[in-house]
Design a protein around this motif. Structure first.
Motif, PDB file in Angstrom:
ATOM      1  N   LYS A 122      -5.826  -5.579  11.989  1.00  0.00           N
ATOM      2  CA  LYS A 122      -5.964  -6.813  12.767  1.00  0.00           C
ATOM      3  C   LYS A 122      -4.689  -7.650  12.721  1.00  0.00           C
ATOM      4  N   ARG A 123      -3.974  -7.596  11.621  1.00  0.00           N
ATOM      5  CA  ARG A 123      -2.706  -8.342  11.525  1.00  0.00           C
ATOM      6  C   ARG A 123      -1.625  -7.691  12.376  1.00  0.00           C
ATOM      7  N   ILE A 124      -1.641  -6.354  12.451  1.00  0.00           N
ATOM      8  CA  ILE A 124      -0.623  -5.647  13.224  1.00  0.00           C
ATOM      9  C   ILE A 124      -0.952  -5.684  14.718  1.00  0.00           C
ATOM     10  N   ARG A 125      -2.219  -5.477  15.056  1.00  0.00           N
ATOM     11  CA  ARG A 125      -2.670  -5.452  16.452  1.00  0.00           C
ATOM     12  C   ARG A 125      -3.722  -6.526  16.679  1.00  0.00           C
ATOM     13  N   PRO A 126      -3.288  -7.777  16.883  1.00  0.00           N
ATOM     14  CA  PRO A 126      -4.272  -8.854  17.070  1.00  0.00           C
ATOM     15  C   PRO A 126      -5.084  -8.745  18.336  1.00  0.00           C
TER      16      PRO A 126
ATOM     17  N   LEU B  80     -13.300  -1.368  -0.497  1.00  0.00           N
ATOM     18  CA  LEU B  80     -12.054  -2.103  -0.722  1.00  0.00           C
ATOM     19  C   LEU B  80     -10.960  -1.593   0.208  1.00  0.00           C
ATOM     20  N   VAL B  81     -10.786  -0.292   0.262  1.00  0.00           N
ATOM     21  CA  VAL B  81      -9.754   0.292   1.115  1.00  0.00           C
ATOM     22  C   VAL B  81     -10.072   0.055   2.591  1.00  0.00           C
ATOM     23  N   ALA B  82     -11.338   0.202   2.959  1.00  0.00           N
ATOM     24  CA  ALA B  82     -11.729  -0.006   4.355  1.00  0.00           C
ATOM     25  C   ALA B  82     -11.510  -1.459   4.772  1.00  0.00           C
ATOM     26  N   GLY B  83     -11.905  -2.397   3.933  1.00  0.00           N
ATOM     27  CA  GLY B  83     -11.719  -3.812   4.259  1.00  0.00           C
ATOM     28  C   GLY B  83     -10.251  -4.182   4.381  1.00  0.00           C
ATOM     29  N   ALA B  84      -9.436  -3.689   3.459  1.00  0.00           N
ATOM     30  CA  ALA B  84      -8.000  -3.960   3.527  1.00  0.00           C
ATOM     31  C   ALA B  84      -7.389  -3.312   4.765  1.00  0.00           C
ATOM     32  N   GLY B  85      -7.819  -2.101   5.080  1.00  0.00           N
ATOM     33  CA  GLY B  85      -7.293  -1.405   6.251  1.00  0.00           C
ATOM     34  C   GLY B  85      -7.639  -2.103   7.549  1.00  0.00           C
ATOM     35  N   ILE B  86      -8.850  -2.603   7.647  1.00  0.00           N
ATOM     36  CA  ILE B  86      -9.271  -3.314   8.857  1.00  0.00           C
ATOM     37  C   ILE B  86      -8.462  -4.596   9.029  1.00  0.00           C
ATOM     38  N   MET B  87      -8.283  -5.330   7.952  1.00  0.00           N
ATOM     39  CA  MET B  87      -7.512  -6.578   8.066  1.00  0.00           C
ATOM     40  C   MET B  87      -6.042  -6.307   8.354  1.00  0.00           C
ATOM     41  N   LEU B  88      -5.487  -5.250   7.778  1.00  0.00           N
ATOM     42  CA  LEU B  88      -4.090  -4.904   8.075  1.00  0.00           C
ATOM     43  C   LEU B  88      -3.954  -4.537   9.537  1.00  0.00           C
TER      44      LEU B  88
ATOM     45  N   VAL C 290      -5.213  -9.706   4.012  1.00  0.00           N
ATOM     46  CA  VAL C 290      -5.502  -8.316   3.647  1.00  0.00           C
ATOM     47  C   VAL C 290      -6.248  -8.273   2.309  1.00  0.00           C
ATOM     48  N   LEU C 291      -5.865  -9.099   1.356  1.00  0.00           N
ATOM     49  CA  LEU C 291      -6.578  -9.152   0.082  1.00  0.00           C
ATOM     50  C   LEU C 291      -8.001  -9.676   0.270  1.00  0.00           C
ATOM     51  N   THR C 292      -8.166 -10.660   1.141  1.00  0.00           N
ATOM     52  CA  THR C 292      -9.500 -11.176   1.437  1.00  0.00           C
ATOM     53  C   THR C 292     -10.366 -10.091   2.057  1.00  0.00           C
ATOM     54  N   GLY C 293      -9.795  -9.324   2.985  1.00  0.00           N
ATOM     55  CA  GLY C 293     -10.533  -8.220   3.593  1.00  0.00           C
ATOM     56  C   GLY C 293     -10.919  -7.170   2.568  1.00  0.00           C
ATOM     57  N   ALA C 294     -10.038  -6.912   1.611  1.00  0.00           N
ATOM     58  CA  ALA C 294     -10.338  -5.945   0.558  1.00  0.00           C
ATOM     59  C   ALA C 294     -11.510  -6.413  -0.293  1.00  0.00           C
ATOM     60  N   VAL C 295     -11.523  -7.690  -0.640  1.00  0.00           N
ATOM     61  CA  VAL C 295     -12.617  -8.232  -1.456  1.00  0.00           C
ATOM     62  C   VAL C 295     -13.933  -8.194  -0.686  1.00  0.00           C
TER      63      VAL C 295
ATOM     64  N   PRO D 156       4.590   3.257  11.961  1.00  0.00           N
ATOM     65  CA  PRO D 156       5.809   2.537  11.570  1.00  0.00           C
ATOM     66  C   PRO D 156       5.589   1.031  11.391  1.00  0.00           C
ATOM     67  N   ASP D 157       4.757   0.439  12.252  1.00  0.00           N
ATOM     68  CA  ASP D 157       4.469  -0.987  12.122  1.00  0.00           C
ATOM     69  C   ASP D 157       3.723  -1.287  10.828  1.00  0.00           C
ATOM     70  N   ALA D 158       2.738  -0.446  10.499  1.00  0.00           N
ATOM     71  CA  ALA D 158       1.985  -0.640   9.263  1.00  0.00           C
ATOM     72  C   ALA D 158       2.882  -0.450   8.046  1.00  0.00           C
ATOM     73  N   THR D 159       3.770   0.532   8.099  1.00  0.00           N
ATOM     74  CA  THR D 159       4.700   0.766   6.988  1.00  0.00           C
ATOM     75  C   THR D 159       5.609  -0.432   6.782  1.00  0.00           C
TER      76      THR D 159
END
Length: 74
Positions: A70-74, A60-68, A37-42, A15-18
């Motif tokens: 990290k943003r949700i669960r610092p 791309l998906v893995a990098g974006a997912g990891i950064m997302l 998240v875009l930086t992580g994707a790149v 729910p938090d990610a959504t």
């Protein structure tokens, strides 16, 4: 067995990610999570381009997912 709430918040990850993704879609680049998240994707796509086994879309998906995450669960 302990009936107390777990110390971590992973039970509300989806729910938090959504909510975070909806906010990014509505606000675009003005949302505070969009740029990281875009930086992580790149970075993920470039790293995957250097590896012979992983293709750039997976990176791309893995990098974006990891950064997302990290943003949700610092």
């Amino acid at each position: 067995m302990d009936d107390r709430e777990p110390n971590h918040q992973d039970h509300k990850l989806i729910p938090d990610a959504t909510n975070e993704l909806k906010g990014m879609a509505k606000q675009g680049m003005a949302h505070p999570s969009t740029k990281p998240v875009l930086t992580g994707a790149v970075v993920g796509a470039v790293a995957a381009g250097l590896l012979p086994v992983v293709t750039w879309p997976i990176g791309l998906v893995a990098g974006a997912g990891i950064m997302l995450y990290k943003r949700i669960r610092p």
